[in-house]
Design a protein around this motif. Structure first.
Motif, mmCIF file in Angstrom:
data_model
loop_
_atom_site.group_PDB
_atom_site.id
_atom_site.type_symbol
_atom_site.label_atom_id
_atom_site.label_comp_id
_atom_site.label_asym_id
_atom_site.label_seq_id
_atom_site.Cartn_x
_atom_site.Cartn_y
_atom_site.Cartn_z
ATOM 1 N N LEU A 154 44.978 57.816 45.391
ATOM 2 C CA LEU A 154 44.020 57.720 44.286
ATOM 3 C C LEU A 154 44.250 56.446 43.481
ATOM 4 N N GLY A 155 45.535 56.087 43.322
ATOM 5 C CA GLY A 155 45.862 54.843 42.624
ATOM 6 C C GLY A 155 45.331 53.635 43.366
ATOM 7 N N ALA A 156 45.409 53.673 44.702
ATOM 8 C CA ALA A 156 44.873 52.575 45.521
ATOM 9 C C ALA A 156 43.353 52.500 45.375
ATOM 10 N N GLY A 157 42.687 53.657 45.397
ATOM 11 C CA GLY A 157 41.241 53.686 45.223
ATOM 12 C C GLY A 157 40.827 53.161 43.856
ATOM 13 N N LEU A 158 41.572 53.541 42.811
ATOM 14 C CA LEU A 158 41.282 53.065 41.461
ATOM 15 C C LEU A 158 41.525 51.561 41.345
ATOM 16 N N SER A 159 42.572 51.080 41.999
ATOM 17 C CA SER A 159 42.886 49.648 41.957
ATOM 18 C C SER A 159 41.764 48.821 42.582
ATOM 19 N N PHE A 160 41.259 49.284 43.749
ATOM 20 C CA PHE A 160 40.193 48.542 44.420
ATOM 21 C C PHE A 160 38.891 48.612 43.632
ATOM 22 N N ALA A 161 38.576 49.791 43.089
ATOM 23 C CA ALA A 161 37.360 49.937 42.286
ATOM 24 C C ALA A 161 37.421 49.038 41.052
ATOM 25 N N SER A 162 38.588 49.000 40.396
ATOM 26 C CA SER A 162 38.757 48.168 39.207
ATOM 27 C C SER A 162 38.665 46.691 39.557
ATOM 28 N N TYR A 163 39.282 46.310 40.688
ATOM 29 C CA TYR A 163 39.197 44.912 41.126
ATOM 30 C C TYR A 163 37.743 44.509 41.339
ATOM 31 N N THR A 164 36.974 45.376 41.965
ATOM 32 C CA THR A 164 35.572 45.061 42.262
ATOM 33 C C THR A 164 34.777 44.833 40.986
ATOM 34 N N ILE A 165 34.939 45.716 40.011
ATOM 35 C CA ILE A 165 34.187 45.597 38.757
ATOM 36 C C ILE A 165 34.612 44.361 37.970
ATOM 37 N N ILE A 166 35.920 44.118 37.893
ATOM 38 C CA ILE A 166 36.422 42.971 37.127
ATOM 39 C C ILE A 166 36.034 41.656 37.791
ATOM 40 N N SER A 167 36.203 41.581 39.106
ATOM 41 C CA SER A 167 35.893 40.332 39.806
ATOM 42 C C SER A 167 34.399 40.032 39.787
ATOM 43 N N ARG A 168 33.567 41.078 39.692
ATOM 44 C CA ARG A 168 32.116 40.849 39.625
ATOM 45 C C ARG A 168 31.766 40.080 38.354
ATOM 46 N N ASN A 169 32.428 40.396 37.257
ATOM 47 C CA ASN A 169 32.191 39.658 36.022
ATOM 48 C C ASN A 169 32.632 38.198 36.153
ATOM 49 N N LEU A 170 33.641 37.959 36.973
ATOM 50 C CA LEU A 170 34.121 36.590 37.169
ATOM 51 C C LEU A 170 33.154 35.771 38.007
ATOM 52 N N VAL A 171 32.660 36.350 39.114
ATOM 53 C CA VAL A 171 31.802 35.579 40.019
ATOM 54 C C VAL A 171 30.422 35.318 39.422
ATOM 55 N N VAL A 172 30.059 36.057 38.365
ATOM 56 C CA VAL A 172 28.781 35.803 37.713
ATOM 57 C C VAL A 172 28.782 34.433 37.037
ATOM 58 N N ASN A 173 29.956 34.003 36.520
ATOM 59 C CA ASN A 173 30.030 32.769 35.743
ATOM 60 C C ASN A 173 30.846 31.658 36.401
ATOM 61 N N HIS A 174 31.467 31.935 37.542
ATOM 62 C CA HIS A 174 32.308 30.927 38.191
ATOM 63 C C HIS A 174 32.075 30.942 39.699
ATOM 64 N N SER A 175 32.500 29.884 40.350
ATOM 65 C CA SER A 175 32.382 29.790 41.800
ATOM 66 C C SER A 175 33.148 30.935 42.455
#
Length: 304
Positions: A154-175
Motif C-alpha cells: 500500500l505504501g508503494a501504491g501511495l508513493s507512485f500515486a503521489s509521485y504522479t500527482i506531484i510530477s504533473r504539477n511540475l511538467v505543466v510549467n517545466h520541460s
C-alpha cells in the motif's frame, strides 16, 4: 492533436515498465532486488541527465525546489517498498496490492486535495482493470497475506500515486525532460546508500551490465519521460489507471520469453484489463480532461 496521443504515451510507458520483471528474472542470482532498484534509478537518472545536456533544454528559472524534492522522495520510496513487499508477501499479492491500489489512491488524493472528482467512466474502467489484475495474478501462487507486506505494498501504491500527482504539477510549467532528469537523479542519490549495503559485484559481469542498461534506459528513463509528457494532457487518476498495462505486459512477456503458463482465469483477467484500459483511452478522447488540466494550472499560478 497532442491531447489525443497523450493517453497512448502513458500506455507505452506502462508497456515498457512491464519489461522490468522479465529483465530482473534474467539478472545474476547474486543481485538483490533492492540493489537492482537502486541501480535502475541511478542508470536512468544518468541517462536522462545526458539527454538534457545534449539537448540543452535544462532551465533553473523559477524551479520549485520543495516540490521536486517531494516528488523525488516519492519515487525513491517506491523502489524499496515495492521490492520488499514482493519479497515478504509474494509476487502476486505484492504486485496486485501495490499496482491495484495506486489508481484508487490517486483518484482519492485528486478528489480530496485538488477537488477534482473522478468521473463515472474512471470508476468503471478502474474497477475492470483492477479486477482483471486480480484474476491475472490470482493463480500465480498460494496467497500469503502478511500484514507487513500488505502495508508495504500500500505504501508503494501511495508513493507512485503521489509521485504522479506531484510530477504533473511540475511538467505543466517545466520541460518534461528536465523534470524527470532532476527527479531521478535526486531519487538515485537518496537510494545510493543501498549500493554500499548490498553486494554489487554482479554489475561487473556482462549480464549485469546488460540488465542494468535495460532497466535504467528502456524500463526507466524512456518510459518515465513518455509518462511525464503524457501527464501534461492526462489527469493523474487516469494516468495511474492506464499504468495497469504494466502487469499485463509483464504477464505476456513471461509467457513468450520465460515460458510461463497462464490459466483460463488469467486470460480472462487479461481481457478485463484490456477492456478497462480501452474504455479509459476512449473516454479520454471525449472527456473534459483539458478543463481539469486548466484547473490545475490555475491553482499552480495562484499558489505562486
Amino acid at each position: 492533436m497532442k491531447e489525443k496521443f497523450a493517453p497512448f504515451l502513458v500506455l507505452l510507458a506502462a508497456i515498457l515498465w512491464g519489461t522490468t520483471g522479465t529483465t530482473q528474472a534474467l539478472a545474476p542470482e547474486t543481485a538483490h532486488p533492492i540493489a537492482i532498484g537502486a541501480t535502475r534509478l541511478a542508470v536512468g537518472g544518468i541517462f536522462l541527465v545526458i539527454i538534457v545536456l545534449i539537448t540543452g533544454k535544462f532551465n533553473f528559472t523559477n524551479w520549485p525546489v520543495k516540490t521536486t524534492i517531494l516528488a523525488s522522495l516519492c519515487m525513491a520510496l517506491y523502489q524499496p517498498l515495492f521490492f520488499s513487499a514482493v519479497s515478504i508477501t509474494g509476487v502476486a499479492i505484492g504486485t496486485v496490492v501495490a499496482i491495484g491500489s495506486a489508481p484508487v489512491l490517486s483518484g482519492l488524493i485528486e478528489w480530496l486535495f485538488l477537488k477534482i472528482r473522478p468521473s463515472k467512466v474512471w470508476w468503471y474502467s478502474t474497477f475492470l482493470s483492477i479486477l482483471g489484475c486480480l484474476l491475472l495474478f490470482g493463480n500465480k501462487e498460494s496467497a500469503y497475506l502478511d500484514p507487513v507486506g500488505i502495508l508495504m505494498s500500500l505504501g508503494a501504491g501511495l508513493s507512485f500515486a503521489s509521485y504522479t500527482i506531484i510530477s504533473r504539477n511540475l511538467v505543466v510549467n517545466h520541460s518534461s525532460l528536465s523534470v524527470v532528469a532532476v527527479i531521478f537523479t535526486l531519487s538515485a542519490i537518496f537510494l545510493s546508500p543501498f549500493l554500499f549495503i548490498f553486494d554489487m559485484s554482479w554489475i561487473m559481469s556482462f549480464r549485469g551490465v546488460s540488465v542494468s542498461l535495460q532497466l535504467g534506459i528502456v524500463a526507466t528513463g524512456i518510459p518515465y519521460l513518455l509518462f511525464a509528457k503524457g501527464l501534461i494532457h492526462v489527469s493523474s487518476s487516469n494516468a495511474v489507471t492506464l499504468t495497469l498495462a504494466e502487469p499485463l505486459t509483464a504477464a505476456l512477456l513471461g509467457v513468450l520469453i520465460i515460458d510461463e503458463y497462464l490459466t483460463i482465469t488469467s486470460w480472462f483477467g487479461i481481457i478485463l484489463l484490456m477492456l478497462g484500459i480501452g474504455i479509459l483511452i476512449w473516454s479520454s478522447k471525449n472527456s473534459s480532461g483539458q478543463k481539469e488540466l486548466e484547473m490545475v494550472q490555475k491553482r499552480v499560478i495562484l499558489k505562486k
